[in-house]
Motif scaffolding. Sequence first.
Motif, PDB file in Angstrom:
ATOM      1  N   LEU A 102     -15.949 -20.764  -9.253  1.00  0.00           N
ATOM      2  CA  LEU A 102     -15.148 -21.246 -10.384  1.00  0.00           C
ATOM      3  C   LEU A 102     -15.071 -22.767 -10.357  1.00  0.00           C
ATOM      4  N   VAL A 103     -14.950 -23.341 -11.576  1.00  0.00           N
ATOM      5  CA  VAL A 103     -14.858 -24.799 -11.713  1.00  0.00           C
ATOM      6  C   VAL A 103     -13.595 -25.283 -11.043  1.00  0.00           C
ATOM      7  N   SER A 104     -13.754 -26.322 -10.190  1.00  0.00           N
ATOM      8  CA  SER A 104     -12.584 -26.941  -9.552  1.00  0.00           C
ATOM      9  C   SER A 104     -12.487 -28.428  -9.871  1.00  0.00           C
ATOM     10  N   ASP A 105     -13.519 -28.942 -10.514  1.00  0.00           N
ATOM     11  CA  ASP A 105     -13.532 -30.373 -10.846  1.00  0.00           C
ATOM     12  C   ASP A 105     -12.910 -30.565 -12.235  1.00  0.00           C
ATOM     13  N   ALA A 106     -11.984 -31.501 -12.334  1.00  0.00           N
ATOM     14  CA  ALA A 106     -11.260 -31.728 -13.597  1.00  0.00           C
ATOM     15  C   ALA A 106     -12.195 -32.184 -14.709  1.00  0.00           C
TER      16      ALA A 106
ATOM     17  N   VAL B 136     -16.647 -18.728 -23.335  1.00  0.00           N
ATOM     18  CA  VAL B 136     -15.704 -19.651 -22.675  1.00  0.00           C
ATOM     19  C   VAL B 136     -15.566 -19.291 -21.196  1.00  0.00           C
ATOM     20  N   ARG B 137     -15.528 -17.951 -20.922  1.00  0.00           N
ATOM     21  CA  ARG B 137     -15.420 -17.546 -19.504  1.00  0.00           C
ATOM     22  C   ARG B 137     -16.619 -18.030 -18.704  1.00  0.00           C
ATOM     23  N   SER B 138     -17.793 -17.955 -19.285  1.00  0.00           N
ATOM     24  CA  SER B 138     -18.980 -18.407 -18.554  1.00  0.00           C
ATOM     25  C   SER B 138     -18.953 -19.902 -18.295  1.00  0.00           C
ATOM     26  N   MET B 139     -18.245 -20.664 -19.147  1.00  0.00           N
ATOM     27  CA  MET B 139     -18.139 -22.108 -18.947  1.00  0.00           C
ATOM     28  C   MET B 139     -17.301 -22.453 -17.715  1.00  0.00           C
ATOM     29  N   LEU B 140     -16.490 -21.497 -17.243  1.00  0.00           N
ATOM     30  CA  LEU B 140     -15.656 -21.763 -16.067  1.00  0.00           C
ATOM     31  C   LEU B 140     -16.422 -21.539 -14.758  1.00  0.00           C
TER      32      LEU B 140
ATOM     33  N   LEU C  91     -12.580 -30.575 -18.413  1.00  0.00           N
ATOM     34  CA  LEU C  91     -12.427 -31.383 -19.630  1.00  0.00           C
ATOM     35  C   LEU C  91     -13.615 -31.153 -20.568  1.00  0.00           C
ATOM     36  N   ASN C  92     -14.821 -31.078 -19.970  1.00  0.00           N
ATOM     37  CA  ASN C  92     -15.990 -30.817 -20.799  1.00  0.00           C
ATOM     38  C   ASN C  92     -15.933 -29.423 -21.420  1.00  0.00           C
ATOM     39  N   THR C  93     -15.328 -28.487 -20.690  1.00  0.00           N
ATOM     40  CA  THR C  93     -15.139 -27.142 -21.248  1.00  0.00           C
ATOM     41  C   THR C  93     -14.256 -27.202 -22.487  1.00  0.00           C
ATOM     42  N   ARG C  94     -13.202 -27.993 -22.395  1.00  0.00           N
ATOM     43  CA  ARG C  94     -12.307 -28.119 -23.568  1.00  0.00           C
ATOM     44  C   ARG C  94     -13.052 -28.744 -24.749  1.00  0.00           C
TER      45      ARG C  94
END
Length: 707
Positions: free
Chosen positions: A419-423, A391-395, A427-430
């Motif tokens: 780090l991901v800054s785009d919403a 999950v951390r790598s997904m960020l 959302l895709n991470t979730r």
Amino acid sequence: MATLNIQGQKVKVDDAFLSMTPEQQNAAVEEIAKSLPAAPGGAAAAADERAKAGIAKAEQIIDSGGPKPGGGHETPDYQPPGFDMGAGGTFLTSTGEGIPIAGPLIDKGLTAAAAGIGSAISGEPFSKVQGDMTQMQETSRAAHSVARTVGNVTGAVAGTLPAMMAAPEAFGIGAATNLGKFGMSALSGGLLNGADTAVRTGGDLKQSVESGILGGGIGLAAPYLAPLIGRGVKAVADNVQLSAIARALGLDKSAAKVLAGAVRQDAVDPAALSQLGDNGMLMDIGPNMRHTAGAIAATPGEGKTIVRNAIGARDSNANWRIRSALDETLGEAPTPSRIIDRANTNQQRLAPEYREALRDAGPVDTLPIARYLETEAQTLRGEPQRLVQRVRSMLDHQPTPADIARARALGQPAPGTTLVSDASELLNTRHAIDDMLETTQGTNAVNALTTARQAVDDELRASVPGIKEVDAKYAELARQKDAVQRGQSVLSSGREAPRPDELAAEVRQGALPQGLQVGPSAVPLRLREGARAEIERIVGTNANDRVALQRLIKGEGDWNRARLSTLFGSDKARSIIDLLDREKLFADTSNIVTRNSETAARVAAREAIDPGNAPGFGVREGFIAGGARGAARAAGMRTVDKVIEALNNGGNEKAIADMARTLTGGPQQSAVLDALMKAGRGSWLQQSQVDRVARALLVSGPATRHP
């Protein structure tokens, strides 16, 4: 010759005068008095002549129908007009006469009372009315001896029964020993008859002793004879009632007797037939009725054809009948995969709504989430650690080739990982975490993923206005898919199935809206659809085995009934269970009738092949061969054998066919059942009642003799 004093003069009369009744003597005396002078003083010869003239007048009365000389008073031939009471009146006036011991006094007392009433009404002298009534009784009793005897018997029984009820021990009733039973009965019979004869004969010792001995002998035999009489009278009364019922039903008497016996042995509930619905038959209501149908199915002839055709027609429609009843009660069964596919499609259709929400979203701050996950990855071990690291790598946001090319064009160094800054990326991470949760096993791993998802979801809620409304729609569809799957397991007997209280809680909780959802949830509906689909699957795979079908849906205990009530309501659940119970009963009837008839046919065939060596197969042999079930089947076969023997002994194929038609249904089954139950109970006359009456009559028998 005798001498009368008439008007102060002595007049001689002969035996003809003495044989007259008091009324006739009075008439003769009046004629003599008319011929006497007003004052005494005539010669004796003249008086004699006048007396002879009066006597001659009396003889004319005798010649006209009066009593003949020497005839006496007890058998008068003269019957005044209207003095014959008929058989009915004779019976009524003779009942008091027949009461033991007190009968003569009661008879005279009743006559005197009636005479007093008649005298008061008519104004006639009491003596004249009493004489008329006495003459009327004697004339009627002489003319109707049978009615008099019946009245005496009735009086004897009516006079003895109360004493027997008040002191049964005195008559040997209920005695524990034979000495008490027979001895007290003989003693009471002797005393009762001896005392009665003494009263009726004016104390004649010889006749009283003889009557006492006779009464004692009859009393000694009464405890043995009375039950025989009771059984005989009861049997006659039952036979008369059976004949009347057979005629009313249009059945042969032997057929009605067999059916009535089966109904009685089964102790049938009057409401049993109505509970079986339109497809129920009389053969379904009890084991003896089934065995009777099985016996008919094993007896060649029209009756066999009727029974087997009826069973076959009902069995062939069982599948259609069950499916139709389920559709009518629960609605048509859905296909679970189609429900889930439709939910998946609806979830995919939410993509435009997610894009609309993300259009106005600002940059997301994933630094706190990354630090939290890094900390967790340092402390966790095993699968939870690996999942948190994923999950951390997904960020991490990896630069695209376009980003690298743009930096080079501007003379800037190539961008690194950020780090991901785009919403939309968050959302895709979730979504990725949700997919991982579906396949993850282990409590710690699931907890780690759930916590990480919650952190991502909190950031999306804060950064993307309106996204939770879309999430609520998506989550509702996901819950519905889960409910369909859950509904298919509620009727199973494994550990995965919910207990009744757990299912009730799930239904209540499932109806509540979750998150920002508006309105009640469809989870209870999907649970019902899943259960209905499972019922359809069970029916489809067990349609030809109604016993298994009933066991799978109804279950062994009452849990499935409670679960069905929770999902569909108590009324529908009861309808489903009743349907399955009926069909199981129909299947049992079919198996018993078919199995017994085939077994009987095989036994008959073996007997035909080798008459001398056909083995007997009783309950003992059945238990040895098949345990408890084998013993039950053997007992059933014994019943079938008895019924077949009764039918064959009757030798009436029409009777067998009539029974077959009765057992397989008809428009008036309830009325037929009521009539058979009545025949099975027998007449209203009870053997014990006849026993008491017979004993009372035997003990008081000599009292019914005319004095």
